[in-house]
Design an enzyme around this catalytic site. Structure first.
Site, PDB file in Angstrom:
ATOM      1  N   CYS A   1     -15.170 -10.392  25.581  1.00 14.02           N
ATOM      2  CA  CYS A   1     -16.334 -10.194  24.831  1.00 14.02           C
ATOM      3  C   CYS A   1     -16.205  -8.995  23.997  1.00 14.02           C
ATOM      4  O   CYS A   1     -16.119  -7.845  24.559  1.00 14.02           O
ATOM      5  CB  CYS A   1     -17.475 -10.212  25.815  1.00 14.02           C
ATOM      6  SG  CYS A   1     -19.360  -9.984  25.183  1.00 14.02           S
TER       7      CYS A   1
ATOM      8  N   CYS B   1     -33.839  -5.963  19.676  1.00 11.17           N
ATOM      9  CA  CYS B   1     -34.651  -7.171  20.331  1.00 11.17           C
ATOM     10  C   CYS B   1     -35.117  -6.527  21.653  1.00 11.17           C
ATOM     11  O   CYS B   1     -34.476  -5.591  22.535  1.00 11.17           O
ATOM     12  CB  CYS B   1     -33.618  -8.243  20.860  1.00 11.17           C
ATOM     13  SG  CYS B   1     -32.817  -9.041  19.386  1.00 11.17           S
TER      14      CYS B   1
ATOM     15  N   CYS C   1     -33.167  -6.415  25.385  1.00  9.57           N
ATOM     16  CA  CYS C   1     -31.658  -6.361  25.392  1.00  9.57           C
ATOM     17  C   CYS C   1     -31.341  -4.638  25.468  1.00  9.57           C
ATOM     18  O   CYS C   1     -31.730  -3.802  24.699  1.00  9.57           O
ATOM     19  CB  CYS C   1     -31.217  -6.747  24.027  1.00  9.57           C
ATOM     20  SG  CYS C   1     -29.455  -6.048  23.733  1.00  9.57           S
TER      21      CYS C   1
ATOM     22  N   GLY D   1     -23.959  -4.839  19.583  1.00 10.41           N
ATOM     23  CA  GLY D   1     -23.954  -5.019  18.017  1.00 10.41           C
ATOM     24  C   GLY D   1     -24.538  -6.469  17.833  1.00 10.41           C
ATOM     25  O   GLY D   1     -24.252  -7.580  18.417  1.00 10.41           O
ATOM     26  N   GLU D   2     -24.791  -6.692  16.366  1.00 11.09           N
ATOM     27  CA  GLU D   2     -25.194  -7.718  15.878  1.00 11.09           C
ATOM     28  C   GLU D   2     -23.835  -8.064  14.776  1.00 11.09           C
ATOM     29  O   GLU D   2     -23.763  -7.291  13.689  1.00 11.09           O
ATOM     30  CB  GLU D   2     -26.472  -7.631  14.866  1.00 11.09           C
ATOM     31  CG  GLU D   2     -26.735  -8.647  13.976  1.00 11.09           C
ATOM     32  CD  GLU D   2     -26.543 -10.034  14.474  1.00 11.09           C
ATOM     33  OE1 GLU D   2     -26.977 -10.570  15.574  1.00 11.09           O
ATOM     34  OE2 GLU D   2     -25.842 -10.857  13.696  1.00 11.09           O
TER      35      GLU D   2
ATOM     36  N   SER E   1     -21.635 -14.609  17.419  1.00 12.58           N
ATOM     37  CA  SER E   1     -22.873 -14.929  17.750  1.00 12.58           C
ATOM     38  C   SER E   1     -23.670 -14.098  16.970  1.00 12.58           C
ATOM     39  O   SER E   1     -23.716 -12.786  16.815  1.00 12.58           O
ATOM     40  CB  SER E   1     -23.034 -14.485  19.448  1.00 12.58           C
ATOM     41  OG  SER E   1     -24.540 -14.629  19.777  1.00 12.58           O
TER      42      SER E   1
ATOM     43  N   SER F   1     -28.697 -16.916  18.382  1.00  5.88           N
ATOM     44  CA  SER F   1     -29.681 -16.702  19.668  1.00  5.88           C
ATOM     45  C   SER F   1     -31.213 -17.131  19.454  1.00  5.88           C
ATOM     46  O   SER F   1     -31.786 -16.360  18.485  1.00  5.88           O
ATOM     47  CB  SER F   1     -29.607 -15.156  20.151  1.00  5.88           C
ATOM     48  OG  SER F   1     -28.308 -14.831  20.162  1.00  5.88           O
ATOM     49  N   LEU F   2     -31.580 -18.242  20.021  1.00  9.97           N
ATOM     50  CA  LEU F   2     -32.758 -18.771  19.782  1.00  9.97           C
ATOM     51  C   LEU F   2     -33.959 -17.943  20.440  1.00  9.97           C
ATOM     52  O   LEU F   2     -34.937 -17.149  19.917  1.00  9.97           O
ATOM     53  CB  LEU F   2     -32.713 -19.981  19.601  1.00  9.97           C
ATOM     54  CG  LEU F   2     -34.064 -21.082  19.384  1.00  9.97           C
ATOM     55  CD1 LEU F   2     -34.496 -20.568  17.904  1.00  9.97           C
ATOM     56  CD2 LEU F   2     -33.969 -22.568  19.604  1.00  9.97           C
TER      57      LEU F   2
ATOM     58  N   ASN G   1     -30.666 -11.285  32.421  1.00  4.93           N
ATOM     59  CA  ASN G   1     -30.121 -10.398  33.289  1.00  4.93           C
ATOM     60  C   ASN G   1     -30.961  -9.255  33.222  1.00  4.93           C
ATOM     61  O   ASN G   1     -31.085  -8.439  31.995  1.00  4.93           O
ATOM     62  CB  ASN G   1     -28.702  -9.717  32.908  1.00  4.93           C
ATOM     63  CG  ASN G   1     -27.769 -10.874  32.921  1.00  4.93           C
ATOM     64  OD1 ASN G   1     -27.526 -11.454  34.005  1.00  4.93           O
ATOM     65  ND2 ASN G   1     -27.114 -11.349  31.812  1.00  4.93           N
TER      66      ASN G   1
HETATM   67  N1  SAH Z   1     -26.170  -9.543  18.452  1.00  6.40           N
HETATM   68  C1  SAH Z   1     -25.705 -10.790  18.905  1.00  6.40           C
HETATM   69  C2  SAH Z   1     -24.339 -10.939  19.774  1.00  6.40           C
HETATM   70  C3  SAH Z   1     -24.636 -10.076  20.862  1.00  6.40           C
HETATM   71  S1  SAH Z   1     -25.912 -10.445  22.267  1.00  6.40           S
HETATM   72  C4  SAH Z   1     -26.896 -11.890  19.213  1.00  6.40           C
HETATM   73  O1  SAH Z   1     -28.098 -11.205  19.635  1.00  6.40           O
HETATM   74  O2  SAH Z   1     -26.609 -13.090  19.200  1.00  6.40           O
HETATM   75  C5  SAH Z   1     -25.144 -11.887  22.697  1.00  6.40           C
HETATM   76  C6  SAH Z   1     -26.260 -12.662  23.833  1.00  6.40           C
HETATM   77  O3  SAH Z   1     -26.803 -12.060  24.824  1.00  6.40           O
HETATM   78  C7  SAH Z   1     -27.345 -12.916  22.878  1.00  6.40           C
HETATM   79  O4  SAH Z   1     -27.794 -14.289  22.994  1.00  6.40           O
HETATM   80  C8  SAH Z   1     -28.347 -12.187  23.571  1.00  6.40           C
HETATM   81  O5  SAH Z   1     -29.936 -12.979  23.206  1.00  6.40           O
HETATM   82  C9  SAH Z   1     -28.370 -12.223  24.922  1.00  6.40           C
HETATM   83  N2  SAH Z   1     -28.788 -11.193  25.744  1.00  6.40           N
HETATM   84  C10 SAH Z   1     -29.285 -10.088  25.250  1.00  6.40           C
HETATM   85  N3  SAH Z   1     -29.555  -9.462  26.463  1.00  6.40           N
HETATM   86  C11 SAH Z   1     -29.704 -10.237  27.456  1.00  6.40           C
HETATM   87  C12 SAH Z   1     -29.944 -10.112  28.869  1.00  6.40           C
HETATM   88  N4  SAH Z   1     -30.515  -8.806  29.263  1.00  6.40           N
HETATM   89  N5  SAH Z   1     -29.838 -11.005  29.700  1.00  6.40           N
HETATM   90  C13 SAH Z   1     -29.032 -12.121  29.208  1.00  6.40           C
HETATM   91  N6  SAH Z   1     -28.811 -12.384  27.928  1.00  6.40           N
HETATM   92  C14 SAH Z   1     -29.101 -11.597  27.159  1.00  6.40           C
HETATM   93 FE1  SF4 Z   2     -29.046  -7.020  21.646  1.00  2.00          FE
HETATM   94 FE2  SF4 Z   2     -28.000  -8.987  19.964  1.00  2.00          FE
HETATM   95 FE3  SF4 Z   2     -30.467  -8.217  19.611  1.00  2.00          FE
HETATM   96 FE4  SF4 Z   2     -28.623  -6.674  18.884  1.00  2.00          FE
HETATM   97  S1  SF4 Z   2     -29.453  -8.616  18.193  1.00  2.00           S
HETATM   98  S2  SF4 Z   2     -30.608  -6.209  19.907  1.00  2.00           S
HETATM   99  S3  SF4 Z   2     -27.108  -7.130  20.533  1.00  2.00           S
HETATM  100  S4  SF4 Z   2     -29.851  -9.284  21.605  1.00  2.00           S
END
Ligand code: SAH
Ligand code: SF4
Length: 331
Positions: free
Chosen positions: A93, A104, A107, A147-148, A179, A202-203, A278
């Protein structure tokens, strides 16, 4: 590389050799590059830096065998990379940015804000480090670390291309997943450019109010914009999308949510990964096992497959959404 070595007065094929030494063979020293002429090696030693990043620390989860690598960048900042060995696959990863600007609410990376983008070299270098330590060959690469990825679009695509290149890591494009939290213009661009890497979106919620409250990006592009962009992508690429749905207790895990999710996802050629949360942020909790199964059962009969993804490595804070590096030095 070809262009660059030509500018040094060397034939173009030296560029391919150099690329192979770095990305295929993982050389960390120019003196290892035995098929390059000595004068070129000493010129490279004087003018170039091969060790862009270094492993600062490795933590291994006793429970699941997941390892988390703390990678130190040239400017003293840090990112994390995770190695996840499972029965049938070994996934790495990768991080694409130091922190994340998308904010978000659930996160840990989002809480850091964005410190900076990684370069393609810094992204691909993460894989070189992990490959050296991994006991088994790497089968899957996912851009799901810090990161995104689509907020650093060019460098991420460049890194993915380097990993996919026959002279590099030769990793199959269909085993590389990017992602995104739902940056609509970049999803469309990704479709237009015809990349073969897989796409995950990520929906995380089934209605706009909830999604906007946990993912500010939804205020810019809402669920209907996102669905249209996903349909555009699947039509152009003929590839399936993976929707990620992080399950948050009492926020997005009701039967009604499952039914709305079903209506959204039925409109797209997709599969759905349900990820039990998580716990990292205040105000959010993982639903009970009972609520998780109830949610997944309510999705039965959908046109798309559903998988529950229990992310690995939570005992070392290496699971989805737990990556965050507090100490960010400057050099
Ligand atoms: N920024 C991108 C990729 C990194 S996050 C994105 O958001 O898609 C990868 C995945 O982890 C995303 O689907 C996000 O929603 C999920 N994620 C973020 N925080 C989390 C947490 N605490 N527990 C489980 N999944 C989480
Ligand atoms: Fe976390 Fe992905 Fe949202 Fe960025 S975009 S804050 S890495 S879940």
């Amino acid at each position: 590389m070809e262009k660059w070595v030509t500018s040094l007065g060397e034939p173009a094929f030296r560029g391919r050799q150099l690329f192979q030494w770095i990305w295929e063979k993982g050389a960390r020293d120019f003196s290892e590059m035995t098929n390059l002429p000595k004068p070129l090696i000493s010129q490279l030693e004087k003018t170039c830096e091969l060790n862009l990043t270094t492993i600062h620390q490795i933590q291994k989860s006793e429970l699941q065998g997941t390892s988390k690598f703390l990678i130190r960048l040239g400017d003293g900042k840090f990112v994390e990379t995770v190695l996840i060995p499972e029965e049938k696959r070994v996934t790495v990863c990768l991080s694409s940015q130091v922190g994340c600007a998308l904010d978000c609410d659930f996160c840990a990376t989002g809480k850091m804000g964005l410190l900076r983008n990684l370069t393609s070299g810094e992204i691909a270098d993460q894989l070189l480090h992990v490959r050296q330590v991994s006991e088994r060959p790497i089968t899957n690469i996912v851009f799901m670390g810090m990161g995104e990825p689509f907020h650093n679009y060019e460098q991420v695509i460049r890194a993915a291309n380097m990993l996919n290149d026959d002279l590099g890591f030769s990793h199959g494009a269909r085993k590389i997943t990017i992602s995104t939290s739902g940056l609509v213009p970049q999803i469309r661009r990704f479709a237009d450019e015809g990349h073969r890497f897989k796409l995950a979106v990520s929906l995380n919620a089934s209605d706009n109010d909830t999604r906007s409250s946990i993912m500010p990006v939804n205020k810019r592009w809402d669920i209907s914009d996102l669905v249209k962009a996903c349909q555009y992508y699947t039509k152009a690429s003929k590839n399936m999308i993976t929707f990620e749905y992080v399950l948050l207790d009492n926020i997005n895990d009701s039967i009604q949510d499952a039914k709305r999710l079903q209506m959204i996802a039925n409109q797209v050629f997709c599969k759905v990964n349900v990820i039990p949360y998580n716990e990292v942020a205040e105000g959010y909790a993982r639903p009970s096992k009972k609520r998780i199964s109830r949610f997944v059962e309510a999705l039965e009969g959908s046109q798309f497959p559903v998988t529950i993804r229990w992310s690995q490595g939570d005992d070392i804070d290496a699971a989805c959404g737990q990556l965050s590096t507090a100490a960010q030095g400057e050099s």
